[in-house]
Enzyme design. Structure first.
Site, PDB file in Angstrom:
ATOM      1  N   THR A 122      51.228  38.211  42.953  1.00 49.60           N
ATOM      2  CA  THR A 122      51.627  37.509  44.184  1.00 49.60           C
ATOM      3  C   THR A 122      50.653  36.383  44.546  1.00 49.60           C
ATOM      4  O   THR A 122      50.919  35.616  45.467  1.00 49.60           O
ATOM      5  CB  THR A 122      51.690  38.495  45.370  1.00 49.60           C
ATOM      6  N   ALA A 124      44.119  40.472  39.948  1.00 47.20           N
ATOM      7  CA  ALA A 124      43.992  40.989  41.315  1.00 47.20           C
ATOM      8  C   ALA A 124      42.527  41.089  41.712  1.00 47.20           C
ATOM      9  O   ALA A 124      41.702  41.586  40.946  1.00 47.20           O
ATOM     10  CB  ALA A 124      44.644  42.363  41.421  1.00 47.20           C
ATOM     11  N   THR A 175      34.670  34.349  36.812  1.00 44.38           N
ATOM     12  CA  THR A 175      34.583  33.165  37.679  1.00 44.38           C
ATOM     13  C   THR A 175      33.258  32.429  37.556  1.00 44.38           C
ATOM     14  O   THR A 175      32.216  33.043  37.288  1.00 44.38           O
ATOM     15  CB  THR A 175      34.749  33.590  39.155  1.00 44.38           C
ATOM     16  N   GLU A 187      31.639  31.554  39.955  1.00 45.66           N
ATOM     17  CA  GLU A 187      30.764  32.060  41.025  1.00 45.66           C
ATOM     18  C   GLU A 187      29.635  32.923  40.456  1.00 45.66           C
ATOM     19  O   GLU A 187      28.631  33.130  41.132  1.00 45.66           O
ATOM     20  CB  GLU A 187      31.566  32.874  42.039  1.00 45.66           C
ATOM     21  N   TYR A 222      30.923  38.697  46.606  1.00 47.61           N
ATOM     22  CA  TYR A 222      32.026  38.424  45.676  1.00 47.61           C
ATOM     23  C   TYR A 222      31.474  38.085  44.283  1.00 47.61           C
ATOM     24  O   TYR A 222      31.934  38.636  43.276  1.00 47.61           O
ATOM     25  CB  TYR A 222      32.876  37.253  46.205  1.00 47.61           C
ATOM     26  N   HIS A 229      40.138  26.368  40.574  1.00 49.25           N
ATOM     27  CA  HIS A 229      41.404  25.710  40.237  1.00 49.25           C
ATOM     28  C   HIS A 229      42.380  25.879  41.392  1.00 49.25           C
ATOM     29  O   HIS A 229      42.456  26.931  42.022  1.00 49.25           O
ATOM     30  CB  HIS A 229      41.964  26.204  38.910  1.00 49.25           C
TER      31      HIS A 229
END
Ligand code: NAP
Ligand code: GDD
Length: 332
Positions: A12, A81, A125, A127, A149, A179
């Site tokens: 989603t 997710a 990521t 990050e 995170y 992105h």
């Protein structure tokens, strides 16, 4: 011949919707894992609903993942997710770790127990580079995450590498730089700006509050990046790849391009709000995707200006359609 089956967690979300589209084009049967909600959060995949199957499970619940993998028996799993908004990770640090870190282990365990032959992609990521130790960042750059995170994602990255090395799983970790797209969540800076520009253009707002305008990111287009995820799982052996454009731009540059696209002067509308600054910032990200280019044959197609202008145009159009008297309906 029966179609190859792909299972996408996070279907989603922004990337899930583009990946589902891409895999359908490749002839896959696509199954999306969704968590229960009292309302349907399926806006981004509404146009695909007839062509995909949705199944309930949750990264917090080990048994649900085992049942899901057993029921679907996919050839490929894309684990997209996660709790993906960096500021929320300070407010909900433990929950972020449960989804974004330990959730990866739960999924890998399900794969290991049900069918270790399933190929798996982990959404890692940029990050994890955080306080970047070198510029540009590549697969061997040391990690230094700067948020709960980032720390949780670093765990997800290493547990993926570890299950590959411990159990021989075909597990790849894609270290994707930022992105964006017209489907990006409105809390992320690119979409917050393009949505804000559209609201100001339509007279629905006069100002836009932003935090650190000096932060620099390597921003690409989500539609390009999901192809890289798929390419990683089509190789002879599993590996980890940086996916990036190689360019870095400041939030200020992004703002200038977005407002100019709508014929607006950003200085007249943007208000700096100290409350939006982060406890620890990632100042500069710039990726070196030369390994992905060499091994996967991947390279980005949409440039930075084109991306931001595409997003501004989409948001202006979206409000034009929604406003009373437009005589139009529908959305992107
Ligand atoms: P997104 O739009 O925020 O989507 C996140 C997805 O994760 C949603 O489908 C969400 O479902 C789902 N989710 C969250 N917690 C879950 C749980 N406990 N169980 C099941 N599903 C859960 O993120 P995105 O931009 O598409 O990014 C996809 C992945 O790539 C994320 O893991 C993100 O951290 C990572 N990533 C993103 C970027 C980027 O720039 N976009 C860069 C590098 C890595 P709901 O709809 O139910 O909330
Ligand atoms: N969200 C937000 N809102 N960011 C702002 C704002 C604002 O009002 N003002 C300035 N910024 C700055 C942030 O401080 C950060 O330096 C930069 O804009 C980008 O912020 P986000 O768009 O929220 O993205 P991110 O870089 O923190 O994280 C995204 O990219 C990661 C990959 O590097 C997310 O998609 C992560 O899930 C992903 O892993």
């Amino acid at each position: 011949m029966t179609a190859r089956r792909a299972l996408i967690t996070g279907i989603t979300g922004q990337d899930g919707s583009y990946l589902a589209e891409f895999l359908l084009q490749q002839g896959y049967a696509v199954v999306g894992m969704v968590r229960r909600a009292s309302t349907e959060p399926f806006e981004r995949i509404a146009h695909l609903r007839e062509r995909i199957t949705l199944k309930p499970a949750d990264l917090l619940d080990q048994a649900s993942l085992i049942h899901l993998v057993r029921e679907v028996r996919p050839h490929e799993i894309y684990n997209l997710a996660s709790q993906s908004f960096v500021p929320t990770s300070w407010e909900q640090a433990v929950l972020t770790a449960e989804f974004t870190a330990v959730g990866v282990t739960r999924l890998l365990e399900a794969i290991r127990l049900v069918d270790p032959g399933i190929r798996v992609y982990q959404a890692s990521t940029s990050e994890i580079f955080g306080k970047a130790q070198e510029v540009p960042q590549h697969e061997r750059t040391p990690f230094y995450p700067r948020s709960p995170y980032g720390v949780a994602k670093l765990y997800g990255h290493w547990i993926t590498v570890n299950y590959r090395e411990s159990y021989g799983l075909f597990a790849c970790s894609g270290i994707l730089f930022n992105h964006e797209s017209p489907r990006r969540g409105k809390e992320f800076v690119s979409r917050k700006v393009t949505d804000g520009v559209a609201r100001i253009k339509h007279g629905l707002a006069t100002e836009l509050k932003l935090g650190n305008l000096d932060a620099r990111r390597d921003w690409g287009y989500a539609g390009d990046y999901v192809k890289a995820m798929w390419l990683m799982l089509q190789q002879e052996s599993p590996d980890d790849y940086v996916i990036a454009t190689g360019e870095t731009h400041s939030v200020r540059e992004l703002v200038q391009i977005a407002f100019a696209r709508a014929g607006l002067n950003w200085r007249a509308h943007v208000v700096e709000d100290l409350a939006l600054k982060r406890p620890a910032e990632v100042d500069l990200l710039q990726g070196d995707a030369s390994k992905a280019k060499r091994v996967l044959g991947w390279q980005p197609e949409v440039g930075f200006r084109e991306l931001i202008e595409m997003m501004v145009d989409a948001d202006i159009e979206r409000y034009a359609e929604a406003l009373p008297g437009s005589g139009r309906s529908g959305g992107r």
